[in-house]
Enzyme design. Structure first.
Site, PDB file in Angstrom:
ATOM      1  N   ASP A   1     -12.145  21.512   0.353  1.00 62.45           N
ATOM      2  CA  ASP A   1     -11.090  21.592   1.740  1.00 62.45           C
ATOM      3  C   ASP A   1      -9.666  22.025   1.277  1.00 62.45           C
ATOM      4  OD1 ASP A   1     -12.253  18.114   2.572  1.00 62.45           O
ATOM      5  OD2 ASP A   1     -13.196  19.834   2.789  1.00 62.45           O
TER       6      ASP A   1
ATOM      7  N   ARG B   1      -6.775  17.889  14.276  1.00 58.54           N
ATOM      8  CA  ARG B   1      -7.886  17.263  13.896  1.00 58.54           C
ATOM      9  C   ARG B   1      -7.652  16.494  12.512  1.00 58.54           C
ATOM     10  NH1 ARG B   1     -13.943  18.678  13.733  1.00 58.54           N
ATOM     11  NH2 ARG B   1     -13.839  16.701  13.102  1.00 58.54           N
TER      12      ARG B   1
ATOM     13  N   ARG C   1     -24.876  20.861   7.662  1.00 60.75           N
ATOM     14  CA  ARG C   1     -24.412  19.498   7.515  1.00 60.75           C
ATOM     15  C   ARG C   1     -25.313  18.410   7.892  1.00 60.75           C
ATOM     16  NH1 ARG C   1     -18.632  19.740   7.848  1.00 60.75           N
ATOM     17  NH2 ARG C   1     -18.603  17.823   6.971  1.00 60.75           N
TER      18      ARG C   1
ATOM     19  N   LYS D   1      -6.869  11.209   6.500  1.00 60.01           N
ATOM     20  CA  LYS D   1      -7.995  11.056   7.140  1.00 60.01           C
ATOM     21  C   LYS D   1      -9.129  10.542   6.771  1.00 60.01           C
ATOM     22  CE  LYS D   1     -10.128  15.112   8.616  1.00 60.01           C
ATOM     23  NZ  LYS D   1     -11.446  14.842   8.578  1.00 60.01           N
ATOM     24  N   ASN D   2      -9.737  10.963   5.749  1.00 63.46           N
ATOM     25  CA  ASN D   2     -10.954  10.915   5.181  1.00 63.46           C
ATOM     26  C   ASN D   2     -11.278   9.457   4.352  1.00 63.46           C
ATOM     27  OD1 ASN D   2     -11.802  13.318   6.223  1.00 63.46           O
ATOM     28  ND2 ASN D   2     -11.837  14.459   4.268  1.00 63.46           N
TER      29      ASN D   2
ATOM     30  N   CYS E   1     -22.067  22.325  12.050  1.00 63.00           N
ATOM     31  CA  CYS E   1     -20.392  22.774  12.439  1.00 63.00           C
ATOM     32  C   CYS E   1     -20.185  24.100  11.714  1.00 63.00           C
ATOM     33  CB  CYS E   1     -19.514  21.679  11.960  1.00 63.00           C
ATOM     34  SG  CYS E   1     -19.302  21.780  10.276  1.00 63.00           S
TER      35      CYS E   1
END
Ligand code: EPZ
Length: 441
Positions: A323, A415, A140, A37-38, A135
């Protein structure tokens, strides 16, 4: 294997899906990793830099990709997105960009939308992007993205919650990041690719996703050297052309599955991943007594040894990824002894600890450190997901908890994890999704 219920999103209602997980099954067999995803998010933003089509393969079927499709389409891009046999592929054509803008509505659901800032200024000479706001895991800010664009000659205005950037043509410059920022490095890499002259960026993020973006940009005609190291040189070019690129595997998803195999005492082959991206995790797991066997594009994990406590500190790549911190905490609850987990990247990334405590874990939070005492048996409970990776840690805990766990708000998981319940069921987990339709408030 029961079929997942049809998920229905009806007008003015929200699908608040839940997971129901019954713990106790060791995970056995082969589980496949999707595209990162990233890496996919900046790659989709890079399509803004050219009017020619950019084809990206191995795109994960996750919500953040759908959000990015909407974001680009709102600007006037044509975005085809196909899954299944179509190789999880997207074709993005940004021939006519009507409005170089990213609205608050979209940015507030995905802060990575700020990745369009650099490409829009570079391609269109102007950009209006909502400030992301905070968030769950922290403030952030994007001050480093903005400072870098000013170094490249952009004029910046911030008002009404938006940042407006403009430049006739960006000019190459020296940029030294005050802090290592992944999307900051990516945003400015894309901006500098079309700048007039050479840019040298120092103290860059070294994540594999940065190097993957540079690979794509070079295929589009950019002249970038050093991506993946802390110093990147970019010789700006006048135009970029279309290209075809396959996204790298998702190292965070792979890490999550490797920990799942270790935690459940299974024997799991995590396939389609890049072991070279997982060095810090594999080294830490070795200290806990977990046996892993890296293959060419896979890692086999054997959880037949009792787990021993091992400290862990999150750092920028190639250090232990923030993460994977939440997932590691779930593992630490099952390790004999005391594990000290230090979170150095974000200021509020221990939300999962509260939920793990409710399942029976013994965790004490002291500032940026979490002291985990194990081994504590976990019992199934009703828990609530809070952010993408915290939710993944609750799934892992549920896989070893005694009895049934219900995880609410799994849209957080959707997500960044493609069909996680189907993938886990495929290797023996007792997990199913129940769809709940609630009126949108
Ligand atoms: C990327 O976020 C990832 N997201 C995050 O993954 C990941 O947790 C993070 O990098 C760290 O590895 C994407 O790649 C889309 P940062 P990013 O800028 O780029 C501070 C997930 O779960 N900072 O590297 O937003 C910041 O507050 C997500 O997939 C500034 O102060 O993270 C943080 O403390 C969550 N000013 C630190 O730097 C800035 O302008 C690192 O943030 C930018 C960042």
């Amino acid at each position: 294997m029961g079929l997942a219920p049809v998920r229905v999103e009806v007008e003015n209602h929200l699908a608040m899906d839940k997971f129901v997980i019954r713990g106790g099954n060791p995970l056995l067999g082969t589980i496949h990793v999707s595209g990162a995803k990233n890496a996919a998010l900046p790659a989709m933003a890079a399509a803004l830099l050219t009017e020619e089509p950019v084809i990206l393969e191995s795109i994960p079927q996750v919500r953040d990709i759908e959000t990015t499709r909407k974001l680009l389409a709102a600007m006037g891009a044509e975005v085809e997105l196909g899954y299944g046999r179509a190789q999880h592929r997207t074709t993005i054509s940004c021939r006519n960009l009507a409005s170089p803008e990213a609205s608050y509505e979209l940015v507030k659901t995905m802060r990575a939308s700020t990745l369009v800032l650099g490409p829009l200024v570079a391609r269109c000479g102007t950009a209006r992007v909502s400030l992301p706001g905070g968030c769950a895991i922290g403030a952030r800010p994007i001050d480093l993205h903005i400072k870098g664009l000013e170094r490249l000659g952009a004029t910046i205005r911030q008002e009404h919650g938006y940042v407006e950037a403009s430049a006739k043509r960006l000019k190459g410059a020296e940029i030294i990041f005050d802090k290592i920022t992944v999307t900051g490095t990516e945003d400015l890499l894309m901006a500098a690719a079309l700048a007039d002259g050479e840019t040298v960026m120092q103290n860059c993020a070294r994540e594999p996703e940065v190097a993957d973006l540079a690979d794509l940009l070079n295929k589009m005609g950019a002249q970038i050297e050093g991506a993946g190291t802390s110093t990147i040189r970019i010789k700006g070019v006048a135009k970029l052309h279309g290209a075809k690129h396959r996204i790298i595997p998702d190292r965070i998803e792979a890490a999550t599955f490797i920990i799942a195999g270790a935690l459940t005492g299974g024997d799991l082959n995590v396939s389609g991943c890049e072991p070279a991206h997982l060095g810090a995790l594999l080294q830490t797991l070795e200290a806990t007594g977990v046996k892993t066997k890296p293959g060419k594009q896979s890692v086999r994990v054997m959880g037949d040894n009792p787990l021993k406590a091992a400290d862990m500190v999150t750092e920028e790549y190639p250090g232990f990824p923030t993460d994977v911190q939440a997932q590691y905490m779930a593992l630490a609850t099952q390790a004999e002894g005391t594990s000290v987990i230090t979170e150095n990247i974000f200021e509020n990334r221990f939300m999962h600890a509260q939920e793990l405590l409710r399942m029976g874990a013994n965790i004490k939070i002291e500032g940026s450190r979490a002291i985990v005492r194990g081994k504590t048996p976990l019992s199934g409970a009703a828990v609530q997901a809070s952010d993408l990776r915290a939710s993944a840690s609750l799934v892992l805990a549920a896989l070893v908890a005694e009895g049934e766990t219900i995880i609410d708000r799994v849209y957080h998981i959707d997500r960044g994890y493609e069909n996680i319940e189907e993938k886990l069921r495929g290797v023996g987990a007792q997990i199913r999704r129940i769809g709940e339709i609630l009126p949108k408030r």
